[in-house]
Design a protein around this motif. Structure first.
Motif, PDB file in Angstrom:
ATOM      1  N   TYR A  77     -33.378   1.610  23.037  1.00  8.65           N
ATOM      2  CA  TYR A  77     -33.613   0.339  22.353  1.00  8.65           C
ATOM      3  C   TYR A  77     -34.903  -0.245  22.897  1.00  8.65           C
ATOM      4  O   TYR A  77     -35.044  -0.431  24.106  1.00  8.65           O
ATOM      5  N   ASN A  78     -35.816  -0.538  21.984  1.00  4.59           N
ATOM      6  CA  ASN A  78     -37.159  -0.942  22.370  1.00  4.59           C
ATOM      7  C   ASN A  78     -37.734   0.133  23.282  1.00  4.59           C
ATOM      8  O   ASN A  78     -37.671   1.315  22.962  1.00  4.59           O
ATOM      9  N   ASP A  79     -38.236  -0.219  24.435  1.00  4.99           N
ATOM     10  CA  ASP A  79     -38.844   0.797  25.308  1.00  4.99           C
ATOM     11  C   ASP A  79     -37.940   1.165  26.486  1.00  4.99           C
ATOM     12  O   ASP A  79     -38.403   1.695  27.485  1.00  4.99           O
ATOM     13  N   HIS A  80     -36.650   0.901  26.335  1.00  3.01           N
ATOM     14  CA  HIS A  80     -35.691   1.184  27.407  1.00  3.01           C
ATOM     15  C   HIS A  80     -34.732   2.303  26.990  1.00  3.01           C
ATOM     16  O   HIS A  80     -34.314   2.381  25.831  1.00  3.01           O
ATOM     17  N   THR A  81     -34.367   3.131  27.942  1.00  2.00           N
ATOM     18  CA  THR A  81     -33.206   4.018  27.817  1.00  2.00           C
ATOM     19  C   THR A  81     -32.117   3.453  28.707  1.00  2.00           C
ATOM     20  O   THR A  81     -32.350   3.149  29.884  1.00  2.00           O
ATOM     21  N   GLN A  82     -30.915   3.311  28.145  1.00  2.77           N
ATOM     22  CA  GLN A  82     -29.802   2.688  28.864  1.00  2.77           C
ATOM     23  C   GLN A  82     -28.648   3.673  28.952  1.00  2.77           C
ATOM     24  O   GLN A  82     -28.204   4.220  27.940  1.00  2.77           O
ATOM     25  N   VAL A  83     -28.162   3.889  30.170  1.00  6.18           N
ATOM     26  CA  VAL A  83     -27.111   4.876  30.427  1.00  6.18           C
ATOM     27  C   VAL A  83     -25.765   4.180  30.267  1.00  6.18           C
ATOM     28  O   VAL A  83     -25.312   3.469  31.161  1.00  6.18           O
ATOM     29  N   TYR A  84     -25.115   4.428  29.136  1.00  2.00           N
ATOM     30  CA  TYR A  84     -23.905   3.679  28.822  1.00  2.00           C
ATOM     31  C   TYR A  84     -22.643   4.321  29.402  1.00  2.00           C
ATOM     32  O   TYR A  84     -21.782   3.640  29.933  1.00  2.00           O
ATOM     33  N   ASN A  85     -22.535   5.648  29.300  1.00  7.23           N
ATOM     34  CA  ASN A  85     -21.357   6.320  29.849  1.00  7.23           C
ATOM     35  C   ASN A  85     -21.654   7.804  29.988  1.00  7.23           C
ATOM     36  O   ASN A  85     -22.695   8.292  29.524  1.00  7.23           O
ATOM     37  N   SER A  86     -20.726   8.502  30.618  1.00  5.92           N
ATOM     38  CA  SER A  86     -20.948   9.921  30.885  1.00  5.92           C
ATOM     39  C   SER A  86     -19.626  10.662  30.863  1.00  5.92           C
ATOM     40  O   SER A  86     -18.549  10.069  30.928  1.00  5.92           O
ATOM     41  N   GLY A  87     -19.743  11.968  30.780  1.00  5.96           N
ATOM     42  CA  GLY A  87     -18.570  12.834  30.806  1.00  5.96           C
ATOM     43  C   GLY A  87     -18.877  14.102  31.582  1.00  5.96           C
ATOM     44  O   GLY A  87     -20.027  14.548  31.638  1.00  5.96           O
ATOM     45  N   LEU A  88     -17.852  14.680  32.171  1.00  6.46           N
ATOM     46  CA  LEU A  88     -18.044  15.854  33.017  1.00  6.46           C
ATOM     47  C   LEU A  88     -16.729  16.602  33.154  1.00  6.46           C
ATOM     48  O   LEU A  88     -15.668  15.988  33.260  1.00  6.46           O
ATOM     49  N   ILE A  89     -16.825  17.919  33.147  1.00  8.95           N
ATOM     50  CA  ILE A  89     -15.676  18.744  33.517  1.00  8.95           C
ATOM     51  C   ILE A  89     -15.816  19.037  35.008  1.00  8.95           C
ATOM     52  O   ILE A  89     -16.636  19.881  35.408  1.00  8.95           O
ATOM     53  N   PRO A  90     -15.081  18.338  35.862  1.00 15.39           N
ATOM     54  CA  PRO A  90     -15.326  18.438  37.314  1.00 15.39           C
ATOM     55  C   PRO A  90     -15.141  19.839  37.873  1.00 15.39           C
ATOM     56  O   PRO A  90     -15.757  20.180  38.892  1.00 15.39           O
ATOM     57  N   THR A  91     -14.301  20.642  37.222  1.00 14.11           N
ATOM     58  CA  THR A  91     -14.006  21.971  37.761  1.00 14.11           C
ATOM     59  C   THR A  91     -14.973  23.039  37.278  1.00 14.11           C
ATOM     60  O   THR A  91     -14.903  24.182  37.726  1.00 14.11           O
ATOM     61  N   GLU A  92     -15.882  22.688  36.386  1.00 16.70           N
ATOM     62  CA  GLU A  92     -16.807  23.672  35.824  1.00 16.70           C
ATOM     63  C   GLU A  92     -18.146  23.643  36.573  1.00 16.70           C
ATOM     64  O   GLU A  92     -18.894  22.677  36.501  1.00 16.70           O
ATOM     65  N   ASN A  93     -18.426  24.729  37.311  1.00 18.86           N
ATOM     66  CA  ASN A  93     -19.736  24.917  37.940  1.00 18.86           C
ATOM     67  C   ASN A  93     -20.165  23.720  38.783  1.00 18.86           C
ATOM     68  O   ASN A  93     -21.344  23.321  38.773  1.00 18.86           O
ATOM     69  N   ALA A  94     -19.215  23.161  39.517  1.00 17.82           N
ATOM     70  CA  ALA A  94     -19.528  21.972  40.322  1.00 17.82           C
ATOM     71  C   ALA A  94     -20.623  22.257  41.344  1.00 17.82           C
ATOM     72  O   ALA A  94     -21.408  21.360  41.683  1.00 17.82           O
ATOM     73  N   HIS A  95     -20.703  23.495  41.845  1.00 17.12           N
ATOM     74  CA  HIS A  95     -21.712  23.833  42.849  1.00 17.12           C
ATOM     75  C   HIS A  95     -23.132  23.746  42.301  1.00 17.12           C
ATOM     76  O   HIS A  95     -24.100  23.691  43.075  1.00 17.12           O
ATOM     77  N   LEU A  96     -23.252  23.692  40.987  1.00 13.24           N
ATOM     78  CA  LEU A  96     -24.575  23.600  40.353  1.00 13.24           C
ATOM     79  C   LEU A  96     -24.956  22.162  40.010  1.00 13.24           C
ATOM     80  O   LEU A  96     -26.000  21.933  39.395  1.00 13.24           O
ATOM     81  N   SER A  97     -24.122  21.209  40.356  1.00 16.53           N
ATOM     82  CA  SER A  97     -24.400  19.776  40.128  1.00 16.53           C
ATOM     83  C   SER A  97     -24.829  19.503  38.682  1.00 16.53           C
ATOM     84  O   SER A  97     -25.880  18.916  38.426  1.00 16.53           O
ATOM     85  N   PRO A  98     -23.990  19.893  37.710  1.00 13.48           N
ATOM     86  CA  PRO A  98     -24.423  19.753  36.305  1.00 13.48           C
ATOM     87  C   PRO A  98     -24.688  18.312  35.885  1.00 13.48           C
ATOM     88  O   PRO A  98     -25.555  18.055  35.050  1.00 13.48           O
ATOM     89  N   GLY A  99     -23.931  17.338  36.456  1.00 13.11           N
ATOM     90  CA  GLY A  99     -24.168  15.944  36.092  1.00 13.11           C
ATOM     91  C   GLY A  99     -25.551  15.479  36.503  1.00 13.11           C
ATOM     92  O   GLY A  99     -26.263  14.828  35.728  1.00 13.11           O
ATOM     93  N   ILE A 100     -25.964  15.803  37.729  1.00 11.58           N
ATOM     94  CA  ILE A 100     -27.287  15.419  38.215  1.00 11.58           C
ATOM     95  C   ILE A 100     -28.383  16.181  37.464  1.00 11.58           C
ATOM     96  O   ILE A 100     -29.456  15.634  37.166  1.00 11.58           O
ATOM     97  N   VAL A 101     -28.127  17.437  37.154  1.00 11.83           N
ATOM     98  CA  VAL A 101     -29.104  18.215  36.387  1.00 11.83           C
ATOM     99  C   VAL A 101     -29.346  17.572  35.020  1.00 11.83           C
ATOM    100  O   VAL A 101     -30.493  17.362  34.612  1.00 11.83           O
ATOM    101  N   LEU A 102     -28.259  17.230  34.328  1.00 13.60           N
ATOM    102  CA  LEU A 102     -28.413  16.614  33.015  1.00 13.60           C
ATOM    103  C   LEU A 102     -29.090  15.248  33.126  1.00 13.60           C
ATOM    104  O   LEU A 102     -29.961  14.901  32.323  1.00 13.60           O
ATOM    105  N   LEU A 103     -28.713  14.479  34.114  1.00 11.23           N
ATOM    106  CA  LEU A 103     -29.342  13.178  34.315  1.00 11.23           C
ATOM    107  C   LEU A 103     -30.842  13.340  34.572  1.00 11.23           C
ATOM    108  O   LEU A 103     -31.664  12.581  34.027  1.00 11.23           O
ATOM    109  N   SER A 104     -31.214  14.315  35.371  1.00  7.48           N
ATOM    110  CA  SER A 104     -32.626  14.566  35.649  1.00  7.48           C
ATOM    111  C   SER A 104     -33.371  14.954  34.378  1.00  7.48           C
ATOM    112  O   SER A 104     -34.492  14.475  34.130  1.00  7.48           O
TER     113      SER A 104
END
Length: 352
Positions: free
Chosen positions: A267-294
């Protein structure tokens, strides 16, 4: 100025053609104040007695909207802003910047003249940079109200530089190393697919997938979605945000397995992080949440966004990504009697 009060749901239809146009002329041009958000929230939750107050100038031009409702508790009636409090991160009075003080005085006079309709005022989620934080309490006090601002919560934000490398250089050395390490490891050890939902996708299907990941990510989110109204709000809101090109729904597949997702708003010149989802048991050692956020931060920089806003909450990961706090306030007021002491002494929880 001419004041009009709307007490029926039809108010949203009546004001639809003028609402966002006024919002764009205001100092409160927030996605959470758009007609789309406000009308969807109200029609989903029906949380009390509607009380939308508008101001028009001498030319009958809409110059102010106070999107309020009266919430009936066991022993009192509380005037709140539509959207308060849990699923909406920023809220405000909508006033034409050229008529700001006049509009706020009109709204204050309305509250004074109709104080028999409510017992106290709690206007939540007001951003610290909003003129409302200063001028509206003053307007209320001038009429005899007791009014104050309570620090309600923080919204950590990243002020984005022009390129990804400059962003990484802005981080603490340890965090910069961690992000690079996690990206290298994930990209070396797995097949990664980063997908942002577009017109070629089935939006309803993708929203359902996001909700599944959101539910799986944490027991509190699963409990939140057990409430039919909360689930309906997401299912009603997100397609509307997509239609307006405000929704940025992203997914990360790891070795063809859907693993992480983010629901952001542009919205306008902002990106706003409203919510997230993750399968905690899937490839947790690869930090998929942080990878996607990056990936999403890098994408926001590439699209020339200036702010990456994590919205309300002081979770540690936000600061590790380089965010700094901004504040949101609750305006509390009452005409008769003292204001109660805040029920919390921390910015981590809303004040009731």
């Amino acid at each position: 100025m001419k004041i009009t009060v709307f007490e029926q749901d039809s108010a949203f239809d009546t004001l639809k053609s003028e609402w966002n146009e006024l919002l764009h002329r205001s100092a409160s041009d927030l996605i959470f104040c758009t007609w789309e958000w406000q009308s969807t929230w109200w029609r989903t939750y029906q949380a009390g007695d509607l009380c939308i107050v508008t101001c028009r100038d001498e030319n009958d031009r809409l110059v102010g909207i106070a999107p309020w409702f009266i919430h009936h508790l066991d022993s009192e009636r509380v005037l709140r802003t539509i959207g308060c409090v849990d699923v909406t991160d920023y809220l405000d009075i909508i006033a034409d910047k050229n008529h700001l003080e006049d509009v706020q005085r009109c709204f204050a006079h309305f509250l004074y003249e109709h104080h028999d309709r409510y017992d106290r005022i709690n206007l939540c989620n007001i951003p610290e940079q909003s003129p409302t934080c200063v001028s509206f309490p003053q307007a209320l006090r001038a009429l005899g109200f007791k009014a104050d601002l309570v620090l309600q919560e923080v919204c950590p934000v990243i002020h984005l530089p022009d390129n990804w490398e400059a962003y990484l250089e802005s981080l603490d050395k340890k965090q910069r190393h961690e992000i690079r390490r996690k990206l290298r490891r994930a990209e070396a050890e797995a097949k990664l697919d980063h997908i942002v939902v577009s017109a070629e996708h089935d939006i309803d299907k993708m929203i359902d997938q996001f909700i599944q990941l959101m539910r799986a990510s944490h027991p509190q989110k699963a409990k939140f979605l057990e409430d039919p109204k909360n689930l309906a709000f997401f299912k009603n809101l997100l397609p509307l945000m997509f239609e307006r090109n405000w929704l940025r729904l992203s997914f990360l597949y790891v070795n063809d397995v859907l693993t992480a997702a983010y629901c952001d708003f542009d919205y306008n010149d902002h990106t706003q992080v409203y919510n997230s989802g993750l399968i905690p048991t899937e490839n947790a050692h690869l930090s998929p949440g942080i990878v996607l956020l990056s990936y999403n931060i890098r994408d926001a920089i590439a699209r020339k966004k200036t702010v990456f806003d994590f919205l309300r909450g002081n979770e540690v990961y936000k600061y590790r990504m380089g965010a700094q706090d901004t504040r949101v306030f609750m305006l509390r007021a009452r005409l008769h009697g003292d204001l109660p002491e805040p029920k919390v002494d921390s910015v981590l929880a809303p004040v009731e």
